[in-house]
Design a protein around this motif. Structure first.
Motif, PDB file in Angstrom:
ATOM      1  N   THR A  77      11.920  57.648  57.871  1.00  0.00           N
ATOM      2  CA  THR A  77      13.025  58.322  58.758  1.00  0.00           C
ATOM      3  C   THR A  77      12.397  58.463  59.972  1.00  0.00           C
ATOM      4  OG1 THR A  77      13.713  59.204  56.713  1.00  0.00           O
ATOM      5  CG2 THR A  77      14.411  60.450  58.684  1.00  0.00           C
ATOM      6  N   SER A 127      12.382  59.974  63.955  1.00  0.00           N
ATOM      7  CA  SER A 127      13.157  61.078  64.915  1.00  0.00           C
ATOM      8  C   SER A 127      12.474  61.150  66.296  1.00  0.00           C
ATOM      9  CB  SER A 127      13.145  62.436  64.297  1.00  0.00           C
ATOM     10  OG  SER A 127      11.840  62.898  63.866  1.00  0.00           O
ATOM     11  N   HIS A 179      11.453  63.465  69.857  1.00  0.00           N
ATOM     12  CA  HIS A 179      11.247  64.842  70.129  1.00  0.00           C
ATOM     13  C   HIS A 179      10.620  64.977  71.625  1.00  0.00           C
ATOM     14  CE1 HIS A 179      11.615  65.974  65.976  1.00  0.00           C
ATOM     15  NE2 HIS A 179      11.138  64.888  65.670  1.00  0.00           N
ATOM     16  N   VAL A 228      17.082  55.932  67.551  1.00  0.00           N
ATOM     17  CA  VAL A 228      17.088  57.268  67.681  1.00  0.00           C
ATOM     18  C   VAL A 228      17.417  57.518  69.280  1.00  0.00           C
ATOM     19  CG1 VAL A 228      15.654  57.622  65.716  1.00  0.00           C
ATOM     20  CG2 VAL A 228      14.537  57.191  67.811  1.00  0.00           C
ATOM     21  N   LEU A 278      17.717  61.217  72.257  1.00  0.00           N
ATOM     22  CA  LEU A 278      17.696  62.250  72.573  1.00  0.00           C
ATOM     23  C   LEU A 278      18.100  62.704  74.069  1.00  0.00           C
ATOM     24  CD1 LEU A 278      15.815  64.948  71.618  1.00  0.00           C
ATOM     25  CD2 LEU A 278      14.232  64.282  73.359  1.00  0.00           C
ATOM     26  N   ASP A 284      14.217  73.396  69.698  1.00  0.00           N
ATOM     27  CA  ASP A 284      13.833  72.146  69.646  1.00  0.00           C
ATOM     28  C   ASP A 284      12.649  71.859  70.594  1.00  0.00           C
ATOM     29  OD1 ASP A 284      16.234  71.160  68.723  1.00  0.00           O
ATOM     30  OD2 ASP A 284      17.237  71.175  70.602  1.00  0.00           O
TER      31      ASP A 284
END
Length: 733
Positions: A44, A46, A48, A159, A161, A170
């Motif tokens: 998975t 993600s 940031h 992904v 952002l 966050d």
């Protein structure tokens, strides 16, 4: 109800049923693909970032959560695999730097060495914004990865952002994440008590020496990828502050080498970047480095046997060896095609039968001429090549797998090729009934013959590969004449085949039975592909073969003599799109098989009682000079003769006991993938291919015993006993 539905389907026109099958395939295929080859459920990702001030450079973090017992790969994956690949979609004017990988850990499975991460992986990248920010501030990343445990599963995800909608929570989470990631990055070497003393390269081995207070505490070294090298990771050694890394050159010798990697000091990693110097003959490099060149400089007594061959004797050996090739295991899988040809031609006139025989010989000769031309061109380009070199290419193995599989489908009756006249009218079916079939039979027989050598053939080819181009051409031509001779002889004397029954329905069944021999050949070729590309290579090939079988089934079901051009175009286009699309998905997008890192380093057998050691020139010399008898098995996974000999001779109980009793060092010289050291040593013995079996007697490096290609356990044991005997003077001492 079921019978009613079946009845309705029966009355649907064939073209409509065909279109219905296409629709079902379009609906089902993506789900099957997602279920069997998608790794999203194991990893998975993600995205940031830790900054809301977009006027200054900031850091992006890509976090991968990995399921238990699975792992992702470092930038140098090791013997197999590939690292995560990221394609960025950035706002206008933004730029992103290289990915920063944390220090990996070593993963060893079934003699394969990999470098990777478990549980969690955080990659960092520095982003530089433009002076004037655009309106759209969304960053996206398309990610591909390979996650492995006992098997490997590719995965991909996207992904994103939105930098304009970041919340304080966050930023706080990202700060913690990035701080944790930076703590795992390798440190500059200057922060340790180590320094690089020297880095040497002798053409076969990279040697990295460290000095400093903690030099003796070095645990390991993880090199970054280098285009020129294929690292042999399971042969790496760390001793007294030195890291010795055997490598195989991928092409010509580089003029300069920049070595990068991570040196492991206890559990911490430190970045190393240094220029490598060429090791001179008078270098103070360690003995293991100097030993790697001395074996190739030896003058073997066995050299005289090959050197004394005249061109006439070499031609005779080549012809006899070509004849013997017909009964070698490498050629036996194609025997089904030869038998079918003999059965078919037995009922024809003598002139027609002879014509088929001569065309078969033309196919054989043309194939050998093309092969000779390829050898000449590669040698002129400075490449080290040998007999069967093309099977070291996964692309060639895959093409041969597809060709033989399609031949098998044809024999099994799944489809038939139609051959038109120049006028466009269909005349006959190209099921190897005509001259084109005999020609193709000759080409295929030659292709499958090249992985192996035979008695007499090894000496002739060894002579040829060291001669000028015209001699290579002559010797290859004689091998072709020998391979084709028995078939031409039977074609010229069809009365010798009177024992064959008259043509009848039995021929169709016989043809179908013969197709299974070709499918057995496909199994063998898949095992070769697996040795080169790993289990994921076999999986990709099986999926491709499935699509090929469906494609040619469509051709066989929906094209016949009365088909219109439009129907032919639709069916063939659909079949080709299915097969090409499957290839692109499996090999290009998922496996990425043209990436050099995809190649799997060949591993030693684990089911043998013989303690095989990996091949290296220094290992042979060190063992012989220390009083050991050494047995070297030159082999390859694509050499069927090699595999048969290993199972029926070398790995028999009597031979295994004798090796253990005499303390013989057994070395496996695996030539499945390209290895220039093995090629050079084969050339030293006057050989150009495998199999080759050599015994080095104790203390006699320049007096090796070269065994024949056809071995028996008794001959091998007798050779071992003679080689292990010490001189009388030593016994008296």
């Amino acid at each position: 109800m079921f019978n009613f539905v079946r009845m309705q389907l029966f009355y649907i026109p064939r073209m409509k049923k065909f279109l219905l099958l296409i629709l079902l395939g379009v609906l089902i295929a993506p789900n099957l693909h997602a279920q069997f080859v998608d790794g999203k459920n194991l990893v998975t990702p993600s995205l940031h970032t830790n900054s809301t001030d977009l006027t200054k450079p900031f850091t992006l973090a890509i976090k991968f959560k990995i399921e238990k017992d699975w792992h992702l790969y470092w930038k140098n994956p090791g013997d197999a695999g590939f690292p995560p690949r990221i394609t960025w979609q950035l706002p206008d004017g933004f730029s992103v730097g290289d990915l920063q990988f944390p220090t990996p850990h070593k993963i060893i499975e079934a003699d394969l060495v990999a470098f990777g991460y478990s549980d969690e992986l955080i990659l960092l990248a520095e982003v530089t914004p433009p002076k004037q920010l655009p309106k759209a501030l969304s960053i996206s990343a398309s990610i591909d990865w390979l996650v492995c445990k006992e098997s490997c599963v590719p995965g991909n995800a996207k992904v994103s952002l939105d930098l304009s909608r970041l919340q304080p929570s966050d930023i706080e989470e990202a700060n913690t994440l990035i701080a944790r990631a930076k703590a795992t990055l390798p440190k500059p070497l200057s922060q340790s008590t180590l320094q690089v003393e020297h880095a040497l390269f002798d053409g076969h081995t990279l040697s990295l020496a460290f000095s400093g207070r903690d030099a003796n505490r070095i645990l390991d070294f993880f090199p970054e990828p280098h285009d020129a090298f294929l690292y042999r990771f399971n042969e790496f050694k760390v001793e007294n502050g030195k890291v010795i890394m055997p490598v195989t050159l991928q092409g010509a010798m580089p003029t300069s080498v920049e070595l990068r990697g991570i040196v492991m000091l206890d559990e911490k990693g430190y970045e190393v970047q240094t220029s490598v110097q060429a090791a001179s003959q008078t270098s103070t490099a360690p003995q293991t480095e100097r030993a790697q060149t001395s074996l190739l400089n030896q003058t073997f007594n066995t050299q005289a046997q090959t050197a004394s061959l005249s061109i006439g004797l070499a031609m005779l050996f080549a012809f006899i060896g070509g004849i013997i090739l017909n009964i070698m295991p490498c050629v036996l899988p194609v025997l089904s095609l030869k038998v079918m040809s003999l059965v078919r031609n037995a009922s024809q006139s003598k002139v027609e039968s002879l014509k088929h025989g001569l065309v078969f010989m033309l196919g054989v000769l043309l194939s050998f001429w093309i092969l000779a031309l390829a050898v000449i061109v590669l040698q002129q380009a400075g490449q080290q090549v040998g007999w069967g070199f093309q099977f070291q290419s996964p692309a060639f193995v895959l093409i041969m797998t597809l060709v033989i599989f399609i031949f098998g489908l044809n024999l099994a009756g799944v489809f038939e090729f139609s051959a038109p006249h120049l006028s466009g009218e269909i005349d006959r079916t190209l099921m190897r009934h005509d001259l084109w079939g005999s020609f193709a039979n000759g080409v295929l027989a030659t292709t499958l013959a090249t992985p192996c050598t035979a008695p007499f053939l090894g000496s002739a080819l060894g002579f040829a590969f060291s001669q000028p181009p015209h001699i290579i051409f002559i010797i290859f031509t004689m091998v072709g004449f020998g391979l084709a001779a028995p078939y031409v002889l039977f074609a010229a004397k069809p009365e010798w085949l009177k024992f064959i029954p008259k043509p009848g329905p039995w021929m169709n069944r016989f043809k179908q039975v013969m197709s299974f021999l070709l499918f057995a050949t496909v199994v063998w070729l898949l095992s070769v592909l697996g040795a080169q590309l790993g289990i994921q290579g076999i999986t990709a090939a099986l999926v491709l073969l499935l699509s090929v079988s469906v494609g040619f089934w469509l051709v066989g079901q929906f094209i016949d003599y009365g088909s219109t051009r439009l129907r032919k175009f639709i069916v063939w286009t659909t079949a080709l799109l299915l097969m090409v699309g499957t290839y692109i998905i499996t090999f290009e997008r998922q496996l990425r098989w043209r990436d050099a890192q995809t190649l799997v380093a060949t591993s030693l057998p684990t089911d043998s009682k013989i303690s095989w050691q990996p091949f290296s020139l220094s290992a042979i010399e060190t063992a012989v000079q220390s009083g050991k008898t050494v047995f070297v098995d030159f082999t390859a996974d694509w050499c069927f003769t090699c595999k048969v000999t290993e199972k029926t001779v070398i790995e028999t109980e009597a031979v295994e006991k004798k090796i253990a009793e005499l303390g013989i060092v057994a070395i496996k010289a695996d030539w499945t993938n390209r290895n220039d050291e093995i090629t050079q040593l084969l050339r030293k013995f006057g050989r150009s291919g495998v199999p080759l079996y050599v015994v080095f007697p104790s203390g006699k490096l320049n007096e090796p015993v070269v065994l024949p290609e056809v071995l028996t356990p008794e001959l091998l044991i007798e050779t071992f006993e003679k080689a292990a005997q010490k001189p009388t003077a030593e016994k008296n001492d």
